[in-house]
Design an enzyme around this catalytic site. Structure first.
Site, short mmCIF file in Angstrom:
data_model
loop_
_atom_site.label_atom_id
_atom_site.label_comp_id
_atom_site.label_asym_id
_atom_site.label_seq_id
_atom_site.Cartn_x
_atom_site.Cartn_y
_atom_site.Cartn_z
N CYS A 26 48.61 -36.52 20.11
CA CYS A 26 47.50 -35.99 19.33
C CYS A 26 46.87 -34.79 20.05
O CYS A 26 46.42 -34.92 21.19
CB CYS A 26 46.47 -37.07 19.09
SG CYS A 26 44.93 -36.48 18.35
N CYS A 56 43.26 -35.37 21.03
CA CYS A 56 43.16 -36.29 22.18
C CYS A 56 43.41 -35.55 23.49
O CYS A 56 42.72 -35.80 24.49
CB CYS A 56 44.16 -37.44 22.02
SG CYS A 56 43.88 -38.47 20.56
#
Length: 821
Positions: free
Chosen positions: A77, A80
């Protein structure tokens, strides 16, 4: 690894990211999105974050004594990845809160963790959830909604969750609600502390609660929050500024805590330095007087505002002689790392001339090595200056000053490594051109050679994440400083922390007040311009102190003495090896050993002396032979390290430079009471063996004299045979034909040391092919013996023939006669 100054909880603002680095990160994120199969966690153990897995999630979250903040993320991600630096900074920021609050993370992209994320109903990434202390197995946590990517906002959300925490309350967490005058008046009756810190603030401020948790791991102090609406306390103490901090003591005494800036970081640092305040589980600091009385390692007073050359040279000694000495061979990456490390030292180390000369010679030698491997023994020869180059050496041993610890296992070498590379980056800032030259050398050295492998792993993680941000020489100085503070934050409170020198964020306000600043929201920040100015001044070569150093003349004298002693040992070892080799060769080939070049030269020298002396009459030669026989017998006996009493010769200077020895005499076989009893068998054995060897040698000398006179008359030549029996071990002499050319008993050494009582003589012979068989058959026998044997063989054969004829004739007579009918 720690410097000699304390370090505290990090409030450091990261160095700004360079645009080139941002572009690199964007490309990396795109690759992660394109190839989700390449899964990898975003956090490591170096980040002070608990890594959750299917195996440990229940033990960490269920019935935990601390409140837990957990981030659920996916390593592929992009958001992230972008959020991970903020989460790491949060972990460093609230590191002191750990007994009450801790951070964790779980990678939902990992196949093994998908059940964990499914259990807690995680649908998007990143997701942060708050878990109360003593959570039940079915508790799913409280999510953080609309959280920002700001450390301060996240910290405030954690405090809000803690204040609403129901029962049971985390046992390590102190009360966070505001206090009153009634509680303050009775506080010392129920609490055993030396200091009570009261932080006055308004209702919207988080400073009081933050400082309360910052001092959670320290004994002898308590922190309480007082609102500006508590008029009785505000009036009693005369508080006019909010926020402000006051120290309250039993009996109603109080004083204001003086800090440069009224902010969390300054309060926490000042309170941790109060007398009697120590970290929980740590012994109190040792007084300087006790440190000075330590006889094992005397304490050396030092100035904490200066760098000491003794620390730098001690670091070089341990690095080059101990850590590199653990490597037997350098090859591959280790060899490349070694060359880079020595190259940086040779360029930028601001040492004394004798040390810099050695480093330059060592670097020059290393760069000339074209092979793919170098042994440490070869490296050590150059390091120890075995070639004895003038004014070139590295002091032996360590002498820590600014890096000394209160105990032998504290600080020292790790502190010295940090100090050394700080100095090198500062020197490179004014002399170098490659911003990452010193940092790459440090990274590779720590990775390949630093003894603490866990420390090396942590440093490698830091370098891999942010080293590419370094694009200029000043940035290299600041990068190493910021990474040093990260390490100190991680190790604060660890067993390796010296209580005398706690690990704080460096430089502290009392060393560089201008280095610290506060943002508009009250958050601490570093003034990087002032920090750089401080670093360039502090680690400047002009300010390095040379206290506690030996003079260069003393160091060079010690080096000469060391080389001399090593030379003596080396010569003794070579001498012993040569003796052992000669003894082994003599045992294997007693009659076939070829003379060495030195022996041939000595032999030629002896022949020249004989020619100068000229021929001697037979009487003088015989007398000389007798003397030499006696001396040779003493030599043969003197081969043992402790000659027997009767074998101790009296050294005299004989004719032609020969050493004559007197053999023992026996008068009427009477023994003086003070004389030792002689072993006659041993004496006869040794004496006659030596006499035989000497006689063979003298025969050779006579033959050479006759050849010079051109009066070669055939004479008896004695062949030497050895019969090593179990009893006497006698040596027999036998004359052989004149055609045989025998050369016996050439001495292996020509009396090189005249003070030695016994000498070793090797026996060498050059036998022609014609006489070899006869020499072998006649070992130990004279011609008379052989003639006698032949006669006996002939006689026995004759007897056998007579007996044969006798019995044959007798049988013929007994043969029966057959009559004819």
């Amino acid at each position: 690894m720690a410097r000699r100054f304390g370090r505290a909880t990090s409030r450091c603002e990261e160095i700004q990211t360079h645009p080139r680095k941002m572009a690199t990160s964007a490309v990396w994120l795109c690759l992660c999105l394109l190839f989700p199969s390449a899964e990898a966690g975003l956090y490591t153990a170096s980040d002070q974050i608990v890594l959750l897995t299917q195996e440990n999630v229940e033990s960490v979250l269920i019935n935990s004594t601390a409140a837990m903040i957990v981030e659920f993320y996916a390593s592929w991600c992009g958001h992230c990845v972008a959020f991970s630096p903020t989460y790491k900074a949060l972990a460093r920021d609230i590191k002191e809160w750990k007994p009450a609050v801790d951070l964790a993370a779980v990678d939902c992209a990992d196949q093994e963790n998908r059940e964990v994320c499914k259990t807690y109903k995680v649908r998007g990434y990143p997701t942060i959830q708050f878990f109360h202390a003593y959570s039940k197995p079915d508790y799913e946590g409280l999510p953080f909604r609309d959280f920002s990517r700001n450390v301060q906002d996240l910290r405030h959300k954690i405090l809000d969750k803690l204040e609403t925490h129901g029962e049971p309350w985390p046992p390590a967490c102190p009360p966070l609600e505001p206090t009153s005058q009634m509680e303050v008046d009775v506080f010392f009756e129920t609490n055993d502390v030396k200091h009570l810190a009261l932080i006055f603030e308004d209702a919207t401020s988080y400073v009081g609660r933050e400082v309360t948790l910052d001092l959670l791991q320290f004994d002898s102090i308590a922190v309480r929050r007082v609102l500006n609406t508590e008029e009785s306390l505000v009036t009693k103490l005369g508080v006019t500024e909010f926020p402000s901090c006051y120290l309250y003591y039993p009996g109603g005494n109080f004083t204001r805590l003086r800090v440069d800036i009224e902010a969390r970081a300054f309060y926490s640092y000042a309170l941790q330095r109060l007398p009697g305040v120590v970290r929980s589980g740590k012994p109190p600091p040792v007084s300087t007087e006790l440190l000075k009385n330590n006889t094992e390692d005397p304490w050396r007073p030092f100035d904490k505002f200066r760098v000491y050359m003794a620390d730098l040279e001690s670091t070089l000694h341990y690095s080059l002689r101990v850590e590199l000495g653990a490597q037997s061979v350098f090859q591959g990456r280790a060899l490349t790392s070694l060359k880079a490390y020595i190259s940086v030292l040779a360029k930028y180390f601001p040492g004394r001339p004798i040390v810099t000369n050695l480093l330059k010679d060592l670097n020059s030698w290393l760069q000339k090595q074209t092979g793919d491997r170098i042994s440490y023994e070869a490296f050590k020869e150059k390091l120890e200056n075995d070639a004895q180059s003038p004014n070139s050496t590295l002091p032996d041993g360590v002498r820590w000053v600014g890096c000394q610890g209160s105990q032998p296992h504290f600080r020292r070498y790790p502190c010295g490594v940090w100090t050394l590379f700080h100095v090198l980056t500062v020197q490179a800032n004014s002399k170098g051109s490659d911003p990452q030259e010193v940092l790459r050398a440090m990274r590779s050295y720590v990775h390949n050679f630093f003894g603490c492998r866990e420390c090396a792993g942590h440093f490698e993680n830091m370098a891999a994440e942010t080293l590419e941000q370094v694009t200029s020489l000043p940035t290299a100085v600041l990068w190493l400083w910021s990474r040093h503070n990260v390490v100190n934050n991680r190790l604060a409170g660890a067993l390796s922390e010296d209580p005398q020198f706690p690990k704080i964020q460096w430089p502290p306000p009392d060393m560089c007040s201008a280095c610290h600043a506060v943002k508009d929201n009250g958050e601490h920040t570093w003034n990087l311009t002032e920090v750089l100015k401080f670093l360039l001044t502090y680690f400047s070569s002009d300010r390095i102190l040379t206290d506690y150093l030996e003079s260069e003349s003393q160091i060079l004298e010690k080096q000469r003495e060391k080389h001399a002693s090593q030379q003596v040992v080396h010569i003794a070892e070579r001498h012993a090896e040569r003796r052992a080799r000669e003894a082994l060769d003599f045992r294997k080939h007693p009659l076939e050993t070829e003379p060495t070049e030195q022996e041939e030269e000595e032999e030629k020298g002896g022949e020249v002396e004989e020619e100068e002396e000229g021929p001697q009459d037979e009487t003088a030669a015989e007398e000389e032979e007798e003397d030499e026989e006696d001396g040779l017998a003493g030599d043969m006996v003197g081969r043992s390290s402790e000659p027997t009493p009767w074998a101790k010769p009296e050294m005299e200077l004989g004719r032609g430079g020969q050493q004559a020895r007197k053999r023992p005499s026996f008068v009427r076989m009477r023994r003086d009471p003070q004389e030792d009893i002689l072993d006659l068998d041993s004496f006869v054995n040794q004496h006659y063996k030596a006499k035989a060897l000497q006689m063979a040698t003298s025969t050779r000398v006579k033959r050479r004299s006759l050849q010079r006179k051109e009066e070669q008359e055939p004479g008896p030549v004695f062949g030497l045979g050895m019969e090593l029996g179990a009893g006497l071990g006698m040596v027999g002499l036998e004359p052989v034909d004149a055609g045989f050319d025998l050369d016996f008993a050439r001495p292996r050494k020509r009396l090189q040391k005249r003070d030695v009582a016994g000498q070793y003589f090797g026996q060498e012979a050059e036998l022609r092919h014609k006489g070899r068989l006869m020499s072998v058959l006649t070992i130990g026998f004279s011609k008379v013996d052989i003639s006698l044997c032949v006669f006996l063989y002939f006689l026995s054969s004759l007897c056998l023939l007579v007996m044969y004829l006798f019995f044959k004739n007798r049988l013929r007579r007994r043969r029966p006669k057959i009559s004819v009918p």
